[in-house]
Design a protein around this motif. Sequence first.
Motif, PDB file in Angstrom:
ATOM      1  N   GLN A  84      14.645  23.944  53.389  1.00 22.70           N
ATOM      2  CA  GLN A  84      13.796  22.758  53.268  1.00 22.70           C
ATOM      3  C   GLN A  84      12.353  23.077  53.635  1.00 22.70           C
ATOM      4  N   ASP A  94       8.875  21.700  51.879  1.00 22.42           N
ATOM      5  CA  ASP A  94       7.854  20.926  52.578  1.00 22.42           C
ATOM      6  C   ASP A  94       6.481  21.592  52.491  1.00 22.42           C
ATOM      7  N   PRO A  97       7.080  16.478  48.451  1.00 24.80           N
ATOM      8  CA  PRO A  97       8.322  17.240  48.657  1.00 24.80           C
ATOM      9  C   PRO A  97       9.561  16.357  48.541  1.00 24.80           C
ATOM     10  N   VAL A  98      10.593  16.921  47.932  1.00 24.61           N
ATOM     11  CA  VAL A  98      11.887  16.239  47.876  1.00 24.61           C
ATOM     12  C   VAL A  98      12.695  16.629  49.109  1.00 24.61           C
ATOM     13  N   GLN A  99      13.732  15.870  49.388  1.00 27.57           N
ATOM     14  CA  GLN A  99      14.636  16.191  50.478  1.00 27.57           C
ATOM     15  C   GLN A  99      15.927  16.783  49.913  1.00 27.57           C
ATOM     16  N   THR A 148      19.491  17.096  50.173  1.00 26.12           N
ATOM     17  CA  THR A 148      20.551  16.363  50.863  1.00 26.12           C
ATOM     18  C   THR A 148      21.948  16.876  50.516  1.00 26.12           C
ATOM     19  N   GLU A 157      21.423  14.865  42.616  1.00 26.85           N
ATOM     20  CA  GLU A 157      21.410  16.061  43.458  1.00 26.85           C
ATOM     21  C   GLU A 157      21.006  17.288  42.664  1.00 26.85           C
ATOM     22  N   VAL A 166      17.262  17.588  42.038  1.00 28.17           N
ATOM     23  CA  VAL A 166      16.548  18.160  43.187  1.00 28.17           C
ATOM     24  C   VAL A 166      16.650  19.677  43.163  1.00 28.17           C
TER      25      VAL A 166
END
Length: 282
Positions: free
Chosen positions: A155, A159, A170-172, A174, A239, A242
């Motif tokens: 991650q 970021d 930024p994407v997260q 998950t 998902e 991402v």
Amino acid sequence: MTAAVFTAPAQRTDRDRMVRAHAAAARELRVAASGSLVWGWQGRTLGRRADRFWLRLLCAPLEKEGGHLWEGTATAQQALPRSIPRPALHHVLDWTAGVHAYRAELTEYVPTRPLETGSPVLKREVDLPNAWWQDLKQALADASKTPTSRVAVRQGWVDKSFTRFLGIPPVQITATQTGHGDLHWANLTGPPVVLLDWEGWGRMPVGFDVGVLHAYSLTCPGTAHRIRQEFHGVLDSPEGRVGELVAVGQLLQVVDRGGHPELGTPLRLHAASLTGVPVPQA
């Protein structure tokens, strides 16, 4: 992800040193190396056929010995299920000389050639049978279930770098799964399918592996379309989107550093189609 430039070291002294070290490993492991020299990323690795094996030499400065890529092949051999078609690792030999550390890996020789050589970027359309695609999907599914503490995509990179290369916040991440980490055409044979070079394997966003393979195929629209057809369930999911964005962002970083210039325009266009915003120019 690194800029995969498969060339000998720039300095002749480094090239000769690697060739001598590879020959020394062959003698120690009692195999006869023959055939062409196959260089890896910026001459960091050197592979060559050795009887019924493949002998691959890794080199790093002493202070950079070990770590994620250094241990990748050995940990993959231990952790990943044998249902995944990949070369079996037979022996590992470590030593140091001067300011360099070396690791020699003796693996099973795969007679089927990679679908690309010299570069991970697809240079021609490939017409692969349905069974090849099914076997690839099964291999990735089997890998995805493997428990591991190895992390291939973090991650922190998202970021720090996402906005710079993709122009969006930024994407997260998950949803993660275990994967290859460098799924491109120089690491795939076929048919039958064999997945080579597991040094970068680990946990990554769902869809990252497929996103990498698709990105390296953008120079051949027919094959890129086939990938989206075969893996639509992954790439069209939230998902998977991402994971694909992370893959595209990392490859845009490679292009920014001078790798794979032929991918620059198609990759930027594809990124814009995913995000809806123009990609920042380097």
